[in-house]
Write a protein that holds these residues in place. Structure first.
Motif, PDB file in Angstrom:
ATOM      1  N   ASP A  61      30.994  13.189 -37.655  1.00 22.05           N
ATOM      2  CA  ASP A  61      31.444  12.353 -36.538  1.00 22.05           C
ATOM      3  C   ASP A  61      30.881  10.939 -36.680  1.00 22.05           C
ATOM      4  O   ASP A  61      31.586   9.949 -36.444  1.00 22.05           O
ATOM      5  N   ASP A  98      26.430  13.847 -40.902  1.00 22.22           N
ATOM      6  CA  ASP A  98      27.056  13.896 -39.575  1.00 22.22           C
ATOM      7  C   ASP A  98      28.472  13.335 -39.712  1.00 22.22           C
ATOM      8  O   ASP A  98      28.663  12.118 -39.788  1.00 22.22           O
ATOM      9  N   GLN A 145      38.313  19.173 -38.560  1.00 20.84           N
ATOM     10  CA  GLN A 145      37.919  19.201 -37.156  1.00 20.84           C
ATOM     11  C   GLN A 145      37.338  17.858 -36.715  1.00 20.84           C
ATOM     12  O   GLN A 145      37.611  17.389 -35.604  1.00 20.84           O
ATOM     13  N   ALA A 146      36.549  17.235 -37.573  1.00 13.62           N
ATOM     14  CA  ALA A 146      35.965  15.932 -37.242  1.00 13.62           C
ATOM     15  C   ALA A 146      37.058  14.873 -37.086  1.00 13.62           C
ATOM     16  O   ALA A 146      36.973  14.013 -36.199  1.00 13.62           O
ATOM     17  N   ALA A 166      32.810   7.309 -37.239  1.00 15.14           N
ATOM     18  CA  ALA A 166      32.568   6.283 -36.220  1.00 15.14           C
ATOM     19  C   ALA A 166      31.816   5.086 -36.778  1.00 15.14           C
ATOM     20  O   ALA A 166      31.533   4.133 -36.052  1.00 15.14           O
ATOM     21  N   ARG A 178      38.635  15.281 -33.705  1.00  9.26           N
ATOM     22  CA  ARG A 178      37.751  14.752 -32.658  1.00  9.26           C
ATOM     23  C   ARG A 178      37.771  13.232 -32.626  1.00  9.26           C
ATOM     24  O   ARG A 178      37.617  12.614 -31.563  1.00  9.26           O
ATOM     25  N   ALA A 179      37.964  12.610 -33.782  1.00  9.70           N
ATOM     26  CA  ALA A 179      38.003  11.149 -33.852  1.00  9.70           C
ATOM     27  C   ALA A 179      39.367  10.580 -33.490  1.00  9.70           C
ATOM     28  O   ALA A 179      39.539   9.354 -33.462  1.00  9.70           O
TER      29      ALA A 179
END
Length: 304
Positions: free
Chosen positions: A118, A116, A26-27, A122, A30-31
């Motif tokens: 995400d 984390d 899922q991460a 990042a 999102r990225a």
């Protein structure tokens, strides 16, 4: 760019892989990372993370692609992957702290930052020094004496029901403090010879309560701030900056327990050599920005 997540189901108190695999997927979505660029795998035996990392680095290098690897486990899993990608300029390794020992985490940030996902995706890549030791590669800490003996004793306490990492650590400290402590050690520090009665780097004869307090300070990193020993630590620690250190016990009591990033073993001799800027690691966004700012400030201070 390729992404590989190496998960160690045996790390820590419980298998992290069941919940973590869908969270990673899922991460990545999102990225904006393409699904076919992400792979996850589980380790099946000691040393498997090294083999998986090396195979992935070789494959990515042949394809002319960069590779980002994250290990989900403790320091041992991370170091296996770092060892596996040695010699590959296209690969960098990060850590998801799900193991029982996480000195890497304490060195570079907080658990909240490193868990984390995400922020991990990042974040960014930096180069760090590593140490080559007779216990293998070390990215954070190599130690001998009481601290290593405590780490060496933790596994047997962790087998006790409801005895987690901190409790096992505390029980191992108590066990060591109740036994014979202190060793006579001969050091060679970049050619400087020292022979001292010591406990880790504690060279004064102090009481067991003081030793327990010093261990707590050492574990928190409170003995060392901004590249210097704190005033509280100075009476008990010898500090040197060095590129090569060798130590051996000379008290006739046999090997000394040593540890490199959580991997412990009795040794007749411990050898440590600095390898400057030899590893590429991945840090989550906040930790990456903080690391870059600290390195820039250090570089500016040198040029003043």
């Amino acid at each position: 760019m390729r992404y590989l997540f190496i998960l160690n189901p045996a790390a820590g108190k419980q298998d992290c892989t069941v919940q973590l695999i869908p969270q990673l997927q899922q991460a990545a979505v999102r990225a904006g990372i393409p699904v076919d660029a992400v792979a996850t795998c589980k380790t099946e035996y000691a040393g498997h993370a090294k083999a998986l990392a090396r195979a992935a680095a070789e494959e990515a290098a042949k394809a002319g692609e960069q590779l980002h690897i994250w290990t989900a486990g403790g320091d041992g899993t991370l170091v296996e992957a770092l060892t596996g990608v040695q010699g590959f300029a296209n690969a960098a390794v990060g850590c998801l702290p799900y193991g029982s020992g996480n000195d890497f985490l304490r060195t570079y940030g907080t658990r909240e930052e490193f868990t984390d996902l995400d922020a991990q995706l990042a974040g960014g890549e930096v180069t760090i020094d590593t140490m080559q030791t007779n216990l293998g590669l070390s990215a954070t800490i190599c130690a001998a004496g009481l601290d290593a003996q405590v780490a060496y004793g933790i596994p047997k306490f962790r087998r006790i029901p409801l005895c987690g990492g901190e409790m096992a650590y505390a029980l191992s400290i108590v066990e060591q403090l109740c036994g014979q402590i202190g060793r006579k050690i001969e050091y060679d520090i970049d050619g400087e010879k020292l022979t001292v009665d010591c406990l880790m780097m504690i060279v004064r004869k102090v009481g067991r309560l003081t030793i327990a307090k010093l261990l707590g300070m050492y574990k928190r990193g409170g003995h060392f701030v901004h590249g210097q020993l704190t005033e509280q630590a100075k009476p008990y620690f010898i500090y040197r900056r060095a590129k090569q250190v060798t130590l051996r016990p000379v008290d006739g009591r046999g090997p000394i327990v040593a540890t490199a990033d959580g991997e412990c073993a009795p040794c007749d001799r411990v050898e440590i050599a600095l390898h400057p800027q030899s590893a590429r690691i991945l840090l989550p966004k906040a930790a990456y920005e903080r690391f870059c700012a600290q390195r820039e400030n250090a570089a500016s201070a040198v040029t003043r």
